[in-house]
Design an enzyme around this catalytic site. Structure first.
Site, PDB file in Angstrom:
ATOM      1  N   CYS B 411      74.480  77.656  19.821  1.00  0.00           N
ATOM      2  CA  CYS B 411      75.577  76.964  20.099  1.00  0.00           C
ATOM      3  C   CYS B 411      76.407  76.165  19.061  1.00  0.00           C
ATOM      4  O   CYS B 411      77.714  76.146  18.861  1.00  0.00           O
ATOM      5  CB  CYS B 411      75.457  75.841  21.203  1.00  0.00           C
ATOM      6  SG  CYS B 411      74.235  74.757  20.647  1.00  0.00           S
ATOM      7  N   HIS B 455      73.152  70.606  23.290  1.00  0.00           N
ATOM      8  CA  HIS B 455      74.211  71.441  23.285  1.00  0.00           C
ATOM      9  C   HIS B 455      75.386  71.113  22.520  1.00  0.00           C
ATOM     10  O   HIS B 455      75.747  69.784  22.291  1.00  0.00           O
ATOM     11  CB  HIS B 455      74.787  71.833  24.732  1.00  0.00           C
ATOM     12  CG  HIS B 455      75.590  73.020  24.998  1.00  0.00           C
ATOM     13  ND1 HIS B 455      75.273  74.362  24.390  1.00  0.00           N
ATOM     14  CD2 HIS B 455      76.587  73.292  25.568  1.00  0.00           C
ATOM     15  CE1 HIS B 455      76.104  75.453  24.743  1.00  0.00           C
ATOM     16  NE2 HIS B 455      76.861  74.824  25.407  1.00  0.00           N
ATOM     17  N   ASP B 471      83.702  76.456  26.000  1.00  0.00           N
ATOM     18  CA  ASP B 471      82.390  76.487  25.715  1.00  0.00           C
ATOM     19  C   ASP B 471      82.228  77.586  25.154  1.00  0.00           C
ATOM     20  O   ASP B 471      82.172  78.652  25.775  1.00  0.00           O
ATOM     21  CB  ASP B 471      81.422  76.297  26.808  1.00  0.00           C
ATOM     22  CG  ASP B 471      79.831  76.112  26.079  1.00  0.00           C
ATOM     23  OD1 ASP B 471      79.807  76.416  24.805  1.00  0.00           O
ATOM     24  OD2 ASP B 471      79.137  75.499  26.943  1.00  0.00           O
TER      25      ASP B 471
END
Lengths: 313, 657
Positions: B411, B455, B471
């Site tokens: 991420c 995250h 995202d």
């Protein structure tokens, strides 16, 4: 009916044995009854007393009256295990070894003066008592049924004895002391004929199947919880009181119960009462209990103390 | 030369037991303290053991004195002070060791045992978990057993069972009182004693900077970050974005939190789908708090920055529970002041030239920001791999290296490079870090969010829409967002083969049960503060409590409980009521005793009967009847109800005197 039962038991074969044996051993009815209770409870019997009070006579009378095949072994310091169990001998005509059974192969063994023999010979007999079988030259042979040992011994402080170790004493259900006869019995004894001469004239009052049936009936005698409480209280007392060197084992407790059942049956009862336990207790625990401390009392006295010390719950 | 008295007075086994108990209670500390502390302690205990066991002479007084001074000096050199949690505990352990060495009278043994109880408590300063609670309970048990061994008096030393069993009974009897004290003892606002400053060292959590490679350590950790209890249904996974630090400042490699960030009111032009929930955050030592996007309420003592990051006034040093409402469907930040806009577009043009060129190229080809975002996501989706073990990015242009060469990352890599691409394309953007997803405990419907769920994602600002969450990781690994990190990577944190073998789900169920238990422990034992106490007592019907009434209640209930326990102990030793036949038999014996014929305790019923009949023939028939019934009841087949009544009646009518 529980209480007055005994009068109606005159025809009981056990009573018959008692009355006949009493004609030979005078004034010792209680000991005779205890010895019979011991046999009915399938236990081995040890009779201990000074020479000459009728130990051997009692054991012989019992053997004859019970109608069993019996052998007598006189224990001496040079007795060997093979003298008890038997030996294999080479036979020339068949060129084989043949086992010649020793005196142990009988239904009743009268082991006379057992503590005069060496520990080796003693243990040969005691092993047979425990296992109901003997091992000779690598082969195990079963002993006949029923199988009892009535052993006699002189008190430990006599010269030339090998005292039985405690673990082997434990294999005897009861140990009896005969004691001297009272005045009346002694007078009769002195007047009458030689007691050993009467022995061959004794006829069996009972036979082996009858005896085994009676033995099988002993465990059926009822034992209530209250009575078990009493037996447990007795055993627990020996373990907790500082008066005893060592408490009674669970096996001893079981022995007390079995002997009390036999005693109750002989009294014609179907239930065990505290009195039955009290009647057999000195004979059953006397050789298993030892007083502790300096004022230690012997086994029988210790057992008598136990009776008065423990209340019936 | 005066101090050479052999230790004849102290029983060696008792001393050994005490030494063992001391080792047991200090054992958890040994791993936390510097090595020399543990070595010193073990050495002193061994010395004392040797003295006791071999009946050696005690060390000279001046040796003990020098060692004591050395231990104190060592503590000071190690920590620079003698107080505070670590230094204080160290000093206590060292002095306890010295006390053991010089202990030679029973009074000193008693002192050492009480010192042991204090040492038990010090473990609590370091760990308040359930296993530690159990361990400390075991320590208390052992010390009580030591005390029992010492109070047993002279004679034969106590065996292990003779120490442990009475000690266990004592503790079990104290248990009700312990519960009463725990529930009713007046609480003060805030902890009773504040944890010293150094207790905060080494707490894990998110960081206020993000450099690719930074979060990879967190992702491996099974430690709980926080727990969430939802009021109602738990939203679907793709909504579970818990916002943490928002990173604006970019230096070509790292993203940082900006220092300047004015507070903002939580007002949204659009706020729908409200969700109510309670967060229980594990301590992490930082100021920020977490909330589902976007927070609609503020817990007391918490403010919201204009980028919606929640900040607590005090750092989160203790487990913190707060209730929140969030809106899942929202719009915010429609107006972007010029200063912020400039800040959200800033990057160094001399670093990552290829990335910047790509962003600019996309913008040139189609200036619509949505198109640019779409192309970027498509770009990630087509060529990149999601992995927790990405290759290192060591060049001065890390995002160029990632986007054009390595193409493997997690991420942080995607969020960082995506935000940079957006900025190059002229779209204001920033990184949001926090937690995404979590695990639902099926036993109590709680969402457990672990450090592994950490995250990072991106927010871009679009004209007319405000800040919008993008995202990029979901473009690469949709599983990461839809069902959590375990689905994206397979199980982590536990030995994979174990998890693989756990087809029936026993392991995961155990884990859930353990977590639910921990949650209860945290809420009701560790988190039993003044509010919880008031709430709990109100539920019990005890109302409006100041500490005085509470103390009165405490005293009253304690006395009542102690009284009940004592009553029970006394009642247990009272003889039980006899069965009716035995009672009748006893009354029969009492009546005869008044007539001078008392039964001896060891006298059996038949013997007694014989004696009675001999002494009083007139009583014969009645005595026989009563004895016969009694014998039947006690040793025979038992009595029917009429027979029992008959026995009782006969005994009542029996008149020997």
């Amino acid at each position: 009916m529980l209480i007055e039962a005994r009068a109606r038991l005159a025809a009981n074969p056990v009573e018959d044995v008692v009355s006949r044996a009493s004609r030979v051993i005078l004034g010792k009815e209680r000991q005779i009854r205890l010895a019979l209770a011991c046999i009915l409870a399938r236990g081995h019997l040890l009779i201990e007393d000074v020479p000459g009070v009728g130990k051997t006579t009692l054991s012989q009378a019992l053997a004859r009256l019970l109608g069993l095949h019996y052998q007598r072994i006189q224990f001496t310091s040079d007795l060997l295990p093979a003298d008890i169990i038997g030996v294999s001998i080479f036979e020339r005509e068949s060129s084989t070894f043949r086992f010649h059974p020793g005196p142990i192969f009988a239904q009743i063994i009268l082991a006379d003066e057992i503590n005069r023999a060496s520990p080796k010979a003693q243990s040969a007999l005691l092993e047979a008592m425990e296992e109901h079988q003997v091992t000779a030259e690598g082969e195990t042979r079963a002993l006949p049924e029923p199988f009892f040992v009535i052993a006699t011994q002189n008190p430990q402080n006599q010269v030339g004895t090998f005292p039985l170790p405690e673990s082997q004493l434990d294999r005897f259900l009861m140990r009896l002391q005969l004691g001297y006869p009272d005045a009346k019995a002694e007078r009769e004894l002195l007047r009458g004929e030689e007691r050993r001469d009467i022995l061959p004239t004794l006829e069996p009052a009972i036979d082996a199947p009858q005896l085994m049936a009676l033995q099988a009936a002993v465990p059926q005698v009822g034992v209530s919880d209250a009575l078990l409480d009493y037996v447990q209280a007795l055993v627990a007392h020996t373990r907790q009181s500082p008066k005893y060197a060592q408490g009674l084992s669970p096996r001893a407790g079981l022995a007390v119960l079995r002997a009390a059942q036999a005693w109750a049956m002989m009294q014609g009862r179907t239930q065990v009462l505290p009195e039955d336990v009290q009647a057999i207790l000195p004979a059953v625990v006397g050789h298993r209990l030892h007083g502790a401390g300096e004022s230690a009392r012997g086994g029988f006295d210790a057992a008598a103390d136990l009776l008065t010390a423990v209340a019936i719950p | 030369m005066s101090a050479a008295i052999p230790n004849a007075a102290l029983d060696a086994r008792g001393v050994m037991w005490l030494l063992g108990a001391m080792l047991f209670v200090v054992a958890p500390h040994l791993a936390r303290m510097p090595e020399w502390v543990g070595a010193f302690f073990v050495l002193m205990v061994a010395w004392r053991g040797w003295v006791a066991w071999r009946a050696r002479h005690f060390p000279m007084r001046w040796v003990v004195f020098l060692l004591t001074v050395a231990a104190a000096a060592g503590t000071f050199l190690q920590y620079g002070r003698l107080f505070g949690r670590d230094a204080g505990t160290t000093l206590l352990i060292l002095m306890a060791a010295m006390k053991l060495v010089e202990m030679r009278t029973s009074r000193e043994v008693l002192l050492a045992i009480h010192l042991g109880f204090v040492l038990v408590m010090t473990n609590f300063l370091y760990s308040q978990t359930i296993p530690m609670g159990i361990y400390m309970l075991a320590c208390v048990w052992i010390f009580v057993a030591t005390l029992v061994g010492y109070q047993r008096g002279m004679g034969r030393p106590a065996t292990v069972a003779e120490r442990l069993v009475p000690a266990g009974k004592l503790l079990a009897q104290a248990l009700p009182l312990m519960v009463v004290l725990f529930v009713l003892f007046p609480r003060v606002t805030g902890p009773l004693w504040a944890l010293p400053q150094d207790a905060r060292a080494g707490l894990s959590g998110l960081s206020d900077t993000m450099t690719p490679g930074n979060i990879s350590k967190l992702i491996q950790s099974e430690a709980t970050a926080f727990r969430v209890e939802f009021d109602g249904d738990i939203p679907a996974y793709q909504w579970l974005y818990f916002r943490g630090p928002v990173l604006w400042a970019f230096d070509g490699r790292s993203w940082r939190m900006s220092e300047f960030s004015p507070a903002a009111a939580l007002e949204y032009p659009k706020a729908e789908r409200p969700v109510k929930y309670a967060m229980t955050v594990e301590p992490h030592g930082k100021h920020w708090l977490f909330a589902l996007d976007v927070p609609g309420t503020l817990p007391p003592g918490v403010s919201a920055r204009h980028d919606l990051q929640l900040r607590s006034v005090r750092p989160v040093d203790a487990r913190l529970r707060y209730e929140m409402t969030s809106y899942l469907d929202y719009r915010f930040g429609e107006k972007l002041p010029a200063g912020f806009r400039e800040f959200a577009l800033r990057f160094n043009t001399w670093q990552n030239p290829r990335t910047i060129a790509l962003g600019r190229q996309w913008a040139a080809e189609n200036p619509d920001p949505r198109r640019v975002i779409g192309r970027a996501l498509q770009y990630f989706n087509s060529q990149f791999t999601y992995t927790l073990e990405p290759p290192l990015l060591e060049s001065d242009d890390p995002y160029d290296e990632f986007l054009f060469d390595k193409k493997r990352g997690f991420c942080e890599h995607y969020a960082g490079s995506f935000a940079l691409l957006m900025r190059a394309a002229g779209i204001p953007s920033r990184i949001v870090t926090g937690y995404q997803g979590g695990e639902i405990n099926p036993l109590n419907r709680e969402l457990i969010v672990r450090q592994a769920d950490a995250h990072a994602w991106v927010e871009v600002w679009l004209e007319g829409e405000g800040w919008v969450r993008v995202d990029p990781t979901s473009a690469v690994s949709p599983n990461r967002i839809d069902s959590g990190i375990n689905a994206a990577l397979g199980p982590i944190g536990v030995i994979p083969s174990l998890i693989a073998a756990d087809r029936l789900g026993i392991l995961s169920n155990l884990r859930f049960a353990w977590d639910a238990l921990n949650s209860q422990w945290n809420q009701w034992v560790l988190g039993y503060n003044i509010d919880r106490q008031r709430q709990f007592l109100t539920r019990l019907g005890i109302d409006a409590l100041d500490w005085m009434t509470l103390a009165l209640w405490l005293a009253g209930v304690s006395f009542a409980v102690a009284g009940l326990v004592s009553l029970w102990l006394v009642a247990r030793d009272l003889p039980r009521r006899d069965p009716p036949a035995v009672r009748a038999w006893k009354r029969y014996g009492e009546k005869l005793a008044r007539a001078g014929l008392a039964r001896a305790p060891h006298e059996g019923p038949l013997d007694y009967l014989a004696r009675v009949r001999a002494a009083r023939p007139d009583l014969g028939p009645e005595a026989v009847a009563i004895t016969e019934r009694y014998v039947q009841a006690r040793y025979g087949t038992g009595l029917t109800a009429p027979e029992a009544r008959e026995l009782a009646q006969r005994v009542r009518d029996f008149r020997p005197a």
